[in-house]
Design a protein around this motif. Structure first.
Motif, short mmCIF file in Angstrom:
data_model
loop_
_atom_site.label_atom_id
_atom_site.label_comp_id
_atom_site.label_asym_id
_atom_site.label_seq_id
_atom_site.Cartn_x
_atom_site.Cartn_y
_atom_site.Cartn_z
N ILE A 44 0.83 -1.21 0.17
CA ILE A 44 0.20 -0.04 -0.03
C ILE A 44 0.85 1.28 -0.09
O ILE A 44 0.42 2.47 -0.25
N ARG A 45 2.02 1.20 0.67
CA ARG A 45 3.09 2.29 0.64
C ARG A 45 3.28 2.95 -0.60
O ARG A 45 3.28 4.10 -0.69
N ALA A 46 3.42 2.17 -1.70
CA ALA A 46 3.76 2.75 -2.90
C ALA A 46 2.45 3.42 -3.21
O ALA A 46 2.82 4.54 -4.17
N GLN A 47 1.51 2.86 -3.24
CA GLN A 47 0.29 3.75 -3.69
C GLN A 47 0.03 5.22 -3.17
O GLN A 47 -0.07 6.21 -3.75
N MET B 79 2.53 6.86 -1.53
CA MET B 79 3.71 7.59 -2.17
C MET B 79 3.29 8.22 -3.44
O MET B 79 3.53 9.21 -3.76
#
Lengths: 337, 337
Positions: free
Chosen positions: B206-209, B211
């Motif tokens: 989810i982090r990439a989403q 960021m």
């Protein structure tokens, strides 16, 4: 690192840990298989809800009761003996002596009203109860210095709150080492530590491993820890094993779309990235898993078969197994046509 | 080469270079008192000890450092939750401490925040639509129809469906909750958003989403970010400028490319060496820094980092190193330079 002549010290076979709730069955761990050899470091990677922590609790015999149940047919073999058939008393002897665990938060795994020295001694006494207290104290101080706590003599009488987070985690490490375990499970053990402290702690664990030859299971969400510490990696998704392989093989040649996507979506300290790939959507609810592959609705390569049936484990290379329909021989033949 | 290459990771750094906010020699000391009636002053914690930096329009400035380095206190001063003990903070060129009534109101509307934990930063009893619209409706009363339009735009911009405005926070996953928090911060069209560890509580996939969403919104809204983070990979991906803090002081400051290409302060080098590799074959320069961050109550004399520094010299324990220009854009506070 792995001696070929010795068998695995720990074998998990078709482990299924289900939670029976009023609203249905939650399949926290659903058919997990892996082997752990002496001296080896295995990383278990996954997001929250992937079942990685429940796998470690199942090994320790600490699945929350009464809702949690390890289903018939599951096997956890420690030196060839099935831990699931052991009595609670026998398990108590294995826990702490043979298999130990380090948890994420050292503040909650230490007792705030006892000195750290007492807590180390308590574990030492567990493993060998007819010992004089003076020699116990000596051994406890010895352990504290082994985990590199400065001035262990004076730290012996400290309470947990008098120590920093990194120091407390070292004490937890000392307690885990007290029984000289053969298997150490580190469940997100360094997540709450600062960068330089985490670095020191990981180096310490490696040193202890070289000294004692224990096997370590790293439960983590961080591929960085895996890259730095592990020999082999298991990737979990929604309670199931997506892929397991040697660490270099996994990083160079990921076969499961989830592993591949996950690796591409992690930012990198070592190079500039223009645009980070992101996996859309989120993991499925464990009480309502789709009939097919659990990753199907987020998978870029999805096709009909994925939605119908859960994929089998396929050998994808040397010591490399992935559960994906794309890798099955039938499908490869179909594609060839 | 006809034009200087922008050092921005995102396409639009809007290069104009107007500082939105400028901190000059900011200090924050917290008094420590003893006694109940006669509160004697027995010491001070120098949480932030004379730091200066500026955040340019449409850019991301990141503060990195371990716990206790003062990065959160700095963020709180920028949010005007905390008043600096000394120093000047300028907003669009005017001294923010002189703001009264309407100006202060405007400042508060222009500087918003997104916090680490989306489970505690949203009111569980409010519908998502009300949560997002509350800041806007408090600041500028508007008709129902207009409000609805605003809400629809915000929901769309952060990637949520219209209908989800009617839901309660518990119906969302962590990543979606963070989207709600971002929509709330954006509702007033702020000039600056303070992002305090915005992705560290989220799952890896989810982090990439989030960021990517933050970077896309920066382009779209032209908003500046003050990013507080401990993960260097996140910082490298998100920032234009980076400041490294240690025990309340700025030890190094540079555009993101320069900092990672040429880290100069031993502490910055140590942080990079301690960051986890992205591939098992990456061998980092061994940079052993012993010990932990000392207490800010009683920091070491001279350079605060000298007790842990592998390059320590005699004068380090005596002289405070000044922040020096290593290049027109790169500053470092170390006697080695």
């Amino acid at each position: 690192m792995v001696a070929a002549d010795t068998g695995p010290i720990l074998e998990v076979k078709d482990l299924r840990t289900y939670f029976h709730t009023r609203t249905g069955v939650v399949k926290a761990v659903d058919g997990v298989n892996f082997e752990l050899y002496p001296g080896e470091t295995l990383g278990v990677v996954g997001e929250s809800g992937s079942g990685k922590s429940m796998t470690s609790l199942s090994i320790m015999g600490l699945v929350p009761q009464p809702a949690g149940r390890i289903e018939e047919g599951s096997q956890i073999l420690y030196r060839g003996e099935n831990l699931l058939e052991k009595s609670p008393a026998e398990m108590r002897n294995i826990r702490g002596k043979e298999i130990c665990m380090i948890l994420q938060d050292p503040m909650t795994s230490l007792n705030p009203v006892y000195t750290v020295g007492n807590q180390v001694i308590e574990t030492l006494r567990q493993s060998d109860d007819n010992q004089r207290s003076s020699s116990l104290k000596e051994r406890a101080i010895d352990l504290l210095s082994k985990v590199k706590i400065p001035a262990p003599d004076s730290r012996f009488t400290n309470f947990p709150h008098q120590m920093s987070g990194g120091m407390r985690q070292r004490v937890v490490g000392a307690i885990a080492m007290a029984g000289s375990p053969n298997v150490l499970i580190a469940d997100e053990a360094t997540t709450s530590l600062d960068a330089t402290i985490q670095y020191q702690y990981l180096a310490l664990l490696k040193e202890l491993q070289e000294e004692t030859g224990m096997a370590i299971i790293f439960i983590t969400h961080d591929f960085g820890i895996v890259a730095k510490m592990c020999d082999r990696v298991a990737v979990m998704y929604a309670g199931r094993m997506a892929e397991i392989a040697d660490v270099r093989e996994l990083f160079n040649n990921p076969q499961h779309p989830y592993t591949e996507a996950l690796m591409r979506s992690v930012p990198n300290v070592d190079e500039d990235i223009d645009f980070l790939y992101s996996i859309e959507g989120q993991p499925p609810a464990l009480d309502n898993l789709p009939p097919g592959c659990s990753f199907a609705d987020r998978c870029p390569y999805v096709f009909d078969k994925c939605l119908e049936e859960f994929p089998p484990a396929v050998v994808a290379g040397d010591r490399h197994i992935a559960t994906c329909w794309r890798l099955t021989p039938e499908l490869a033949a179909q594609e060839a046509r | 080469m006809t034009q200087a290459v922008t050092d921005a990771p995102t396409s639009a750094s809007n290069g104009s270079g107007n500082a939105i906010i400028e901190l000059e020699n900011i200090r924050k000391y917290f008094p420590i008192t003893r006694g109940v009636l006669l509160r004697r002053l027995v010491g001070e914690v120098k949480a932030v000890d004379g730091i200066s930096f500026q955040i340019k329009e449409g850019e991301t400035y990141s503060l990195v450092g371990e716990s206790g380095c003062g990065k959160t206190t700095t963020a709180r001063m920028v949010l005007q939750v905390e008043t600096p003990t000394e120093g000047v903070m300028r907003f669009n060129g005017t001294d923010a401490s002189r703001f009264t009534g309407p100006e202060r109101r405007e400042y508060r509307a222009s500087v918003q925040a997104v916090f680490q934990d989306p489970w505690s930063s949203l009111n569980p009893r409010m519908r998502v639509g009300s949560i997002i619209m509350e800041p806007l409706l408090t600041n500028q009363p508007m008709g129902k129809h207009e409000a609805q339009e605003h809400l629809e735009t915000l929901l769309r911009d952060v990637g949520l469906r219209q209908a989800q405005g009617e839901y309660y926070p518990h119906e969302f996953s962590g990543g979606q909750r963070q989207r709600i928090a971002i929509a709330r911060a954006l509702s007033l069209r702020p000039k600056l958003i303070v992002l305090d560890e915005p992705v560290s509580a989220l799952d890896v996939s989810i982090r990439a989403q989030i960021m990517n969403l933050l970077r896309q919104l920066q382009d779209q809204y032209g908003v500046s970010y003050l990013l507080i983070a401990h993960n260097l990979a996140t910082v490298r991906y998100m920032s234009h400028q980076v400041g490294v803090m240690y025990l309340g002081r700025m030890v190094e400051q540079a555009p993101v490319r320069d900092l990672f290409a040429n880290p100069s302060h031993p502490y910055t080098k140590a942080l990079i060496a301690a960051s986890l590799p992205s591939h098992p074959d990456i061998e980092r320069e061994e940079m052993v820094i012993s010990g932990e961050v000392p207490s800010p109550l009683n920091p070491p004399p001279g350079c605060h980092f000298h007790p842990r520094c592998p390059m320590v010299m005699e004068r380090c324990s005596v002289d405070d190193p000044e922040l020096r220009q290593l290049s027109p854009v790169h500053q470092v506070a170390c006697h080695l330079f």
